[in-house]
Design a protein around this motif. Sequence first.
Motif, PDB file in Angstrom:
ATOM      1  N   ALA A 194      30.458  14.041  -6.504  1.00  0.00           N
ATOM      2  CA  ALA A 194      30.789  15.159  -7.394  1.00  0.00           C
ATOM      3  C   ALA A 194      31.148  16.417  -6.619  1.00  0.00           C
ATOM      4  O   ALA A 194      31.964  17.222  -7.070  1.00  0.00           O
ATOM      5  N   SER A 195      30.549  16.591  -5.429  1.00  0.00           N
ATOM      6  CA  SER A 195      30.818  17.787  -4.618  1.00  0.00           C
ATOM      7  C   SER A 195      32.146  17.704  -3.885  1.00  0.00           C
ATOM      8  O   SER A 195      32.737  18.736  -3.566  1.00  0.00           O
ATOM      9  N   HIS A 196      32.600  16.501  -3.570  1.00  0.00           N
ATOM     10  CA  HIS A 196      33.779  16.352  -2.718  1.00  0.00           C
ATOM     11  C   HIS A 196      34.952  15.696  -3.430  1.00  0.00           C
ATOM     12  O   HIS A 196      35.939  15.326  -2.780  1.00  0.00           O
ATOM     13  N   ASN A 197      34.876  15.509  -4.729  1.00  0.00           N
ATOM     14  CA  ASN A 197      35.998  15.036  -5.524  1.00  0.00           C
ATOM     15  C   ASN A 197      36.313  16.049  -6.607  1.00  0.00           C
ATOM     16  O   ASN A 197      35.406  16.723  -7.128  1.00  0.00           O
ATOM     17  N   SER A 198      37.561  16.137  -6.954  1.00  0.00           N
ATOM     18  CA  SER A 198      37.950  17.020  -8.046  1.00  0.00           C
ATOM     19  C   SER A 198      37.549  16.398  -9.382  1.00  0.00           C
ATOM     20  O   SER A 198      37.584  15.175  -9.556  1.00  0.00           O
ATOM     21  N   ALA A 199      37.175  17.232 -10.333  1.00  0.00           N
ATOM     22  CA  ALA A 199      36.779  16.718 -11.648  1.00  0.00           C
ATOM     23  C   ALA A 199      37.946  16.042 -12.370  1.00  0.00           C
ATOM     24  O   ALA A 199      37.739  15.168 -13.213  1.00  0.00           O
ATOM     25  N   LYS A 200      39.189  16.411 -12.011  1.00  0.00           N
ATOM     26  CA  LYS A 200      40.349  15.785 -12.637  1.00  0.00           C
ATOM     27  C   LYS A 200      40.517  14.328 -12.215  1.00  0.00           C
ATOM     28  O   LYS A 200      41.186  13.564 -12.915  1.00  0.00           O
ATOM     29  N   GLN A 201      39.935  13.967 -11.061  1.00  0.00           N
ATOM     30  CA  GLN A 201      40.095  12.610 -10.543  1.00  0.00           C
ATOM     31  C   GLN A 201      38.978  11.673 -10.978  1.00  0.00           C
ATOM     32  O   GLN A 201      38.991  10.501 -10.606  1.00  0.00           O
ATOM     33  N   ASP A 202      37.998  12.161 -11.736  1.00  0.00           N
ATOM     34  CA  ASP A 202      36.857  11.310 -12.112  1.00  0.00           C
ATOM     35  C   ASP A 202      37.292  10.114 -12.958  1.00  0.00           C
ATOM     36  O   ASP A 202      36.787   9.000 -12.776  1.00  0.00           O
ATOM     37  N   LYS A 203      38.213  10.341 -13.869  1.00  0.00           N
ATOM     38  CA  LYS A 203      38.640   9.245 -14.742  1.00  0.00           C
ATOM     39  C   LYS A 203      39.326   8.148 -13.937  1.00  0.00           C
ATOM     40  O   LYS A 203      39.104   6.945 -14.168  1.00  0.00           O
ATOM     41  N   ARG A 204      40.169   8.527 -12.967  1.00  0.00           N
ATOM     42  CA  ARG A 204      40.867   7.543 -12.150  1.00  0.00           C
ATOM     43  C   ARG A 204      39.924   6.821 -11.196  1.00  0.00           C
ATOM     44  O   ARG A 204      40.125   5.657 -10.867  1.00  0.00           O
ATOM     45  N   LEU A 205      38.856   7.499 -10.759  1.00  0.00           N
ATOM     46  CA  LEU A 205      37.950   6.907  -9.777  1.00  0.00           C
ATOM     47  C   LEU A 205      36.894   6.017 -10.415  1.00  0.00           C
ATOM     48  O   LEU A 205      36.540   4.969  -9.852  1.00  0.00           O
ATOM     49  N   PHE A 206      36.382   6.412 -11.561  1.00  0.00           N
ATOM     50  CA  PHE A 206      35.196   5.752 -12.086  1.00  0.00           C
ATOM     51  C   PHE A 206      35.416   5.002 -13.403  1.00  0.00           C
ATOM     52  O   PHE A 206      34.494   4.361 -13.889  1.00  0.00           O
ATOM     53  N   VAL A 207      36.600   5.089 -13.981  1.00  0.00           N
ATOM     54  CA  VAL A 207      36.893   4.369 -15.212  1.00  0.00           C
ATOM     55  C   VAL A 207      37.854   3.226 -14.875  1.00  0.00           C
ATOM     56  O   VAL A 207      38.870   3.432 -14.192  1.00  0.00           O
ATOM     57  N   LYS A 208      37.554   2.027 -15.352  1.00  0.00           N
ATOM     58  CA  LYS A 208      38.360   0.854 -14.996  1.00  0.00           C
ATOM     59  C   LYS A 208      39.751   0.933 -15.615  1.00  0.00           C
ATOM     60  O   LYS A 208      40.762   0.770 -14.945  1.00  0.00           O
ATOM     61  N   ASP A 210      25.496  17.314 -16.049  1.00  0.00           N
ATOM     62  CA  ASP A 210      26.138  16.306 -16.904  1.00  0.00           C
ATOM     63  C   ASP A 210      27.127  15.459 -16.107  1.00  0.00           C
ATOM     64  O   ASP A 210      27.181  14.232 -16.258  1.00  0.00           O
ATOM     65  N   ARG A 211      27.913  16.100 -15.256  1.00  0.00           N
ATOM     66  CA  ARG A 211      28.863  15.349 -14.432  1.00  0.00           C
ATOM     67  C   ARG A 211      28.134  14.476 -13.421  1.00  0.00           C
ATOM     68  O   ARG A 211      28.560  13.349 -13.134  1.00  0.00           O
ATOM     69  N   LEU A 212      27.032  14.969 -12.862  1.00  0.00           N
ATOM     70  CA  LEU A 212      26.235  14.177 -11.920  1.00  0.00           C
ATOM     71  C   LEU A 212      25.731  12.901 -12.585  1.00  0.00           C
ATOM     72  O   LEU A 212      25.841  11.800 -12.008  1.00  0.00           O
ATOM     73  N   LEU A 213      25.176  13.019 -13.778  1.00  0.00           N
ATOM     74  CA  LEU A 213      24.649  11.842 -14.466  1.00  0.00           C
ATOM     75  C   LEU A 213      25.765  10.891 -14.888  1.00  0.00           C
ATOM     76  O   LEU A 213      25.584   9.661 -14.875  1.00  0.00           O
ATOM     77  N   ALA A 214      26.926  11.428 -15.254  1.00  0.00           N
ATOM     78  CA  ALA A 214      28.045  10.566 -15.632  1.00  0.00           C
ATOM     79  C   ALA A 214      28.509   9.724 -14.452  1.00  0.00           C
ATOM     80  O   ALA A 214      28.770   8.514 -14.588  1.00  0.00           O
TER      81      ALA A 214
END
Length: 514
Positions: free
Chosen positions: A389-403, A437-441
Amino acid sequence: MKSTYIVTKNPLMKATTMISRYKISKKITSLCRLLSQFFYLARNASSWQQLIKTKKMEKICAALEPQFPCRESAITTLAELIGDCNEAYPPAIYIYGHSGTGKTSLSKAFLQQCQQQQKVRIAQLNAIECYTTKILLENVLDALSQQSTKQQLDTESLRADNMLEFVQQLRRWHGSTARGFLIAVDNAERLRDMDANVLPVLLRLQQLTSLNLCVLLLSQLPFEKYYNKTGLSEIISLHLAQYNKAETLRILSSDYDQMQRQMLQQLKGDQLQLAEQALTPDFYSNYLNLFLSVFYKACRDVPELQLTARKCFAIYLQPVLDGSVECTDVSRLWRHIAGPLRSALTQIYMRIEKPLGEPAVEDQSVRKLAQSLELPYYGKFLLIAAFLASHNSAKQDKRLFVKHHGKQRKRMQTVNARAKNVEKMSTTLGPKSFSIDRLLAIFYAILDEKVGLTCNLLSQISTLVHLKLLSFVSGEQNIMDGSAKLQCTVGLEFVMHIGKVVGFNVRQYLCDFM
């Protein structure tokens, strides 16, 4: 009437009467002067007392302000409250603030000054060490009785199994030579875990003992966290705010003389001459500005910043001693120190004993520390999630963690953005803040198992904060509403070794390596 008229007409009697009247008027005049002086002193007695109190306050403040720069207002407030033992102390004072803001060191030095300049007995203890009520009470009695001169209490008389016996022991010091009693309790939030009557009695200890006594409670939490159903007495609160960047620079600059002596003692010959010319206050101030540009967003703990600044200054000075860089060329000095500073940023709070800039030694030290760190299984995944969460942009979370995140078009801007050099990588620039919330997600996305959100799981976040692996950026008091911001303080190598322990590939979920 005739005889009276003759007597008054007698010149001798008339002179005698005038003299007696003059004496009476003189006595009346002197008496009036005495009465006027008395009323003047009575009116100005408070001003004389205020003058004496001001002198005592100035003496304490003059001794402490050079030791604690940027804390002049807090020192003055404490001096007004407990600086004069001839006046009544407040029952209790609550001092709170983040770690590294000088609560413990300031209160300890202030109490020592009160003990030296005034006949005041002091007791300083840590609530973490006093894990039971009996140990807490007996440590207070031992500390206060060791300063007794006339009456020496034996070990049996110092026993206090409960608060009633503790109050009775304190009442025995009525009429002693001590002018006041000051008790400081660090980590006061631990008092909530003791007997229910400990904290209320400490807040009313002056009233119960009839002594000139004050209890200082030190904690990182605001006093609102202490309220319970029975309620507590009102207390004076003193908040020590975190240092801003200018105040931090001023505090770090106070180490200039020590660093200059230390560096000059280690050098000889030509390097000694170059160091004498280069080591100026402006040179050290330029170094601190570069140092804080990297560290201030990640760490506000002044003792930790002082330790790391002293450690990196030798590397900053090295090209000047070699003659390859002029001491006034700030841009070349920055290019030389940027890498070691970022490497030191990943090791803050870890105490890895190694010279900076040696990757082999660094890798062994980090691996050894990661393997020796005993964290719960889910706590390790929380640490990995915090790093992502500290070293990734929040915009990239969907691409990184969602199949099934959908297709992404490849554009030249995207291709050029991925062709990053090392200096622009997010793992090199330092950690960014994130919400709980982002950490737990992210935690639930990288964990294969299905785990419920329990209090035991949330308590592991506070454990990571206590171990300095995570740190609060803002909103520490607003954890429940989700507005708190955290950041990860560990580096990539450390998290990669943690990932190997639990069988998780960290690099696969970092934008810098995709």
